[in-house]
Each structure stands twice: as C-alpha cells, then as structure tokens.
Design a protein around this motif. Sequence first.
Motif, PDB file in Angstrom:
ATOM      1  N   PRO A  23      13.700  -3.705   0.875  1.00 36.99           N
ATOM      2  CA  PRO A  23      12.238  -3.748   0.923  1.00 36.99           C
ATOM      3  C   PRO A  23      11.707  -3.422   2.315  1.00 36.99           C
ATOM      4  N   CYS A  24      10.662  -2.602   2.359  1.00 41.64           N
ATOM      5  CA  CYS A  24      10.070  -2.230   3.647  1.00 41.64           C
ATOM      6  C   CYS A  24       9.483  -3.464   4.328  1.00 41.64           C
ATOM      7  N   GLY A  25       9.623  -3.494   5.635  1.00 43.43           N
ATOM      8  CA  GLY A  25       9.075  -4.592   6.425  1.00 43.43           C
ATOM      9  C   GLY A  25       9.917  -5.836   6.401  1.00 43.43           C
ATOM     10  N   SER A  26      11.141  -5.769   5.745  1.00 42.37           N
ATOM     11  CA  SER A  26      11.939  -6.993   5.672  1.00 42.37           C
ATOM     12  C   SER A  26      12.497  -7.426   7.006  1.00 42.37           C
ATOM     13  N   ASP A  33       9.409   1.793   8.371  1.00 48.51           N
ATOM     14  CA  ASP A  33      10.195   1.627   7.133  1.00 48.51           C
ATOM     15  C   ASP A  33       9.621   2.472   6.003  1.00 48.51           C
ATOM     16  N   LEU A  34       8.282   2.509   5.890  1.00 50.41           N
ATOM     17  CA  LEU A  34       7.644   3.316   4.853  1.00 50.41           C
ATOM     18  C   LEU A  34       7.922   4.803   5.077  1.00 50.41           C
ATOM     19  N   LEU A  35       7.896   5.225   6.331  1.00 49.10           N
ATOM     20  CA  LEU A  35       8.181   6.627   6.644  1.00 49.10           C
ATOM     21  C   LEU A  35       9.628   6.974   6.317  1.00 49.10           C
ATOM     22  N   ARG A  36      10.561   6.078   6.693  1.00 48.98           N
ATOM     23  CA  ARG A  36      11.980   6.331   6.386  1.00 48.98           C
ATOM     24  C   ARG A  36      12.209   6.397   4.876  1.00 48.98           C
ATOM     25  N   ALA A  37      11.516   5.547   4.135  1.00 47.95           N
ATOM     26  CA  ALA A  37      11.683   5.534   2.684  1.00 47.95           C
ATOM     27  C   ALA A  37      11.195   6.829   2.052  1.00 47.95           C
ATOM     28  N   ARG A  38      10.380   7.595   2.774  1.00 50.84           N
ATOM     29  CA  ARG A  38       9.885   8.881   2.300  1.00 50.84           C
ATOM     30  C   ARG A  38      10.658  10.047   2.897  1.00 50.84           C
ATOM     31  N   GLY A  39      11.830   9.731   3.478  1.00 46.88           N
ATOM     32  CA  GLY A  39      12.729  10.776   3.911  1.00 46.88           C
ATOM     33  C   GLY A  39      12.715  11.123   5.377  1.00 46.88           C
ATOM     34  N   CYS A  40      11.942  10.394   6.177  1.00 43.02           N
ATOM     35  CA  CYS A  40      11.886  10.700   7.612  1.00 43.02           C
ATOM     36  C   CYS A  40      13.177  10.236   8.294  1.00 43.02           C
ATOM     37  N   LEU A 467       9.915   3.147  -8.300  1.00 38.41           N
ATOM     38  CA  LEU A 467      10.353   2.909  -6.927  1.00 38.41           C
ATOM     39  C   LEU A 467       9.382   1.967  -6.227  1.00 38.41           C
ATOM     40  N   ILE A 468       9.922   0.878  -5.700  1.00 34.88           N
ATOM     41  CA  ILE A 468       9.125  -0.179  -5.063  1.00 34.88           C
ATOM     42  C   ILE A 468       9.358  -0.133  -3.553  1.00 34.88           C
ATOM     43  N   ASP A 469       8.266  -0.280  -2.804  1.00 39.10           N
ATOM     44  CA  ASP A 469       8.391  -0.257  -1.343  1.00 39.10           C
ATOM     45  C   ASP A 469       8.535  -1.639  -0.728  1.00 39.10           C
ATOM     46  N   LEU A 470       7.741  -2.592  -1.192  1.00 38.27           N
ATOM     47  CA  LEU A 470       7.819  -3.914  -0.581  1.00 38.27           C
ATOM     48  C   LEU A 470       7.463  -5.008  -1.575  1.00 38.27           C
TER      49      LEU A 470
END
Length: 582
Positions: A23-26, A33-40, A467-470
């Motif tokens: 989960p992002c921000g964990s 984290d949100l950017l990495r989850a989108r492939g950055c 797909l869940i982000d947080l």
Amino acid sequence: MRFALDIDRSLTGRAWRWRGPEPCGSGGNLVDDLLRARGCTHDSLERERAPTIRSFLPDPSIFQDMDRAAERLAAAVIDRESVTIFGDYDVDGATSAALLVRLLRELGLDAGVYIPDRLMEGYGPSGEALVALARSGASLVVTVDCGAQAFAALEAARSVGLDVIVVDHHKCAASLPPALALVNPNRLDEADEAAGHGHLAAVGVAFLLGAALVRTLRARGWFAARPEPRLLDLLDLVALGTVADVAPIRGLNRAFVAQGLKTMARRGNIGLNALLSASRLERAPQCSDLGFALGPRINAGGRVGRSDLGVRLLTTTDLDEAAMLAAELDHLNQERRAIEATVQEEAEALLAELGERSVAVIAGDLWHPGVIGIVAGRLKEKITRPAIVIAIDEDGIGKGSGRSITGVDLGAAILAAKDHGLLVAGGGHAMAAGLTVRREQVTALAEFLEERLREDVARAATARALLIDLLVAPAGLTPELIQSMEQAGPFGNGWPAPRVALGPVRVVRADIVGTSHVRAIVAGEDGRSLKAMAFRQAETELGQMLLSSRPGTRFWLAGRAKIDDWGPRPAAELHIEDLAIA
C-alpha cells in the motif's frame, strides 16, 4: 502479486491487488509511492513530480516529414498564402484546428477553417471538399486529426495542384496517401524514438508542428522585427484535446495536461473562459473537468449542432460572440443528453438479446450518429468488453463508433476488417475507432471481430483486477489526504487516479438519489463516518447490497476519494466502484 486485504473475488467478481508492491504511504513518501506504482523509476521521480514541457518535449525533427511540413508552412506564412485548416468535428479536431489558427494569426496569417458536417459529409477530408477549397483560392490545406487514410481525397487534391499537410495520430497503413507531408507518430516507418510518442492526441502533434514552424521562421529571421509567439499560451487547447480524446496521460501528454491546466486557470482564451462560465466552473479547472464538463460541450456542436461551433468558440476574440457560442454549445449538450438517453436504452435492449460475445456489435436504424460514440463507451463500461454501436441510415449505410478496453487494439482490428473488404471506411487507435459499413455486412463484421479479438479479450479479462493504491479508515480519509494524492497527478487514461480501499465499515443508512445513484453514510471501527456514492448503481447487485445491508454487516469499499465542497466546509467522500464483505 498478492491479493489486497485477501480479497480474491469481490462482489463484482474481481480480485483486489495492490497497484504497487505494498500500500502506498505505508512507510515512505505518499506522492513518490503513487508515482512508483504508476511505473516511475527512481531516476524519473524528480521530473514526474512536476512534469514540465522542457523536460518532456522531443526535438520535432525526429518525426517523419516534420521538417518538410514546417518548411512548407513557413513559406506560406512569409508569402501570406491562402491556407485552410481542415479539422475533425470532435474535441481533438477542434482544439488542433484552433491551435494552428491561433498560432498562424499571431504570425500574421489569417487561415481559414473547414470542419466537415458529421451527417452530410462524414469523417475526414473528401476529394470534393479539397478540390472546392483549391478552386476558392487555397494553396495549402493542413488536415488535423484526420487524413491518415484519405487516399482518394488526397489524390484528388494533388490532381488540382493543392498542397496538403496531414497532421494525425490515427493508425496508418503500410502505404501512405499522397500528401506533401504526413506527420503522424503512428506511421509504420517511424523510428523508435518517434514511435514512442504514438500515444499523442492530434492536438499534441499539432503543437509539435507549431514548435517546428516557429523554429523554422526563427532561423529565417522572421522575428527580427516582430514578436515571437508564446507557444506555451496554447497549452490549454492541448490539454483539453488530449484529455477529451482519452489519450494516455503519460510522458509528454502528462506535461501537456499539467501545464495546460495552469494556462487554462489564467483564463487567457476568451472562448474557453466563456465555456468555463457556461459550465458553472468558477474554480481552477481540474483534469476531470476537461473530460466531463468542457469536452462534451465542445463535442455537442459536431454531434447535434453545427460542426464548426467548437473551433469558432476556441478562436474568437470577441467577448459577446464567445458568450453566445458557449451558451449555444451548453444548450446543444443538453439536447445531446436527451438523444443519447434514447439511443442508450434501445442499444441496451439489443445488447441483452445479443448474448455473450467478446465484442458487442450493436446496430440500430436511424439512430443519431452524433451520440453513438458515447453510447459505445457506456456499453463498454457496462460489459467490460469492446463495444461498437452502429447507426444505419435510410440508405442502409451504417456509421459506427467503437470503444475498447486495455489490452485490445480495436483500431488495428478495424483496419484489418477494412482490408478484408468488410467496411466502406474505417480507422482509429487502440482504444477507439470509427467505421462505415453497409447493413448487409454488419453480421460479417461482428463475426470477423469476434474471431480476431476473442483471445485478446479473454486475456484482458483474466488480467482484470481492481488495483488499489492505499488503505485508509474513515478518519484517515480527509481533504488533506486527497490534496496530497493530487500532487501525483494529473490523472487520466494511462495514469489512473488513486484508488482507495476503505474499511472495514458498516452502512449507517443508504438511499437512492436522482434516478439511479446510491448514497450511503458509512461508519468505521474508528467511530468516524463519511458519505459514499455509487453512481448509476441503484439497480445493480452492488447498489442493492448497500441499500439492503443488514445491521452489523461489515464491508471493504474501494473507489476514488473526492472532496465534496458543497457544504460549509470541504469534506472527503468516496465514489464506490466495488465492495467486499469484511
């Protein structure tokens, strides 16, 4: 990839998975984290946090025919030739045409505009129209958002000595029509660097041509005695066309939209400012506003009104004319909604009779062709499979519009159907396509697409997961958290807005609002409650689950977090997409 919250099958039949490894921000920075989850990657984080044109803009010369097009257009500016911009009747076409008209105007050349009538002329340039433009004095035509498949029309233009530059982004065949220059990142002969920009909308390609044109004129000394135009002032048009055409919001497109929203917030375009007012948008526009408020109003001119209304609005310098055009487009959009509702109801009835097909091909007599794309999009969302809606006229000729799902290239399939002789005309890109088909060929077309796309659709369905982000509890879903998440935007197709898992919660109360929306107040184990909305879900299993929830039943909810600013102070709410028993 592990299941999020151990949910391997939700109420809608989907597995829930974390978009990133966790989960992002964990444990780290939420935005990163949100950017990495989108492939950055780690190296790209800095430029993705604040996407700028300087960081993403390629050298326009990497594209085939770009320099040739810029040189020809520069010559037209210097010699003050008669130039016509030939656009499509949708938002991408309108913004592409408006961008070049406004740029040429700043360069001292008043270009004409030609937008074909959707009902009388159909999509793209015709030989009759191009020849008529040549006979009226035009020496150069620039087609925008159309032309990549216009073989006969461009042959007719060449026969009368008319130069044509094609600026497009739709799929190209191996052979190209006889244009003076054809600028399209989706040409099959493009090198990898240029082909990597195949996700651009036509308005993005037009912006690159504008940059090449200004550079060419600069090299010729054109600005020695006159000011150089500010290309960045046109980014509001680029953002609008990119989002409305559902182009992927990644790479250069992300920079276009991020910076274009800033330009739009300054309200320098008189027509766009009037449209924002007609849309009741007084705050700074957001990415979603372009797709759901501004885009449909611009589109309404081409769908149920006059095709040139959008370009006229986006290029006017007269405040009164802008207000009048914006009001007319707002009225036409309301008319479009009523027509759309009728076609939608009839199309859904035919869909129910169709049975389980990988590609839904729905045809109806005398449907308004101006709304079939919207209806196809709604059917696609409902069945999570590609959908094509065809309006057949009195002569038995059908105009069709299709929308696809991720992983299924509909544009390529439509081109293949055309090559097999099943279509009069057709083309598009991966997620959307248009076609012309005779009534007697509709069944054969459906069978061809079923055979060609069945495996792709099956693979896409297998890979379909939510797909869940947080993960947050009700107390943690605050306006401040939502504002933090927005820093990873702008969001859109290809760069999805964060999806939140909320819970566990119980439904305190739920009711139906409007005609089919479910509004629920949910409370968490932390004692906090908030509003959640399930749009157009009153008659679905999800909506009924919320409306008839038993006391004490606990749920996990998944959806998009939004700020509700209608009350005395902003509050967070959740727009529900799915749920599971906790």
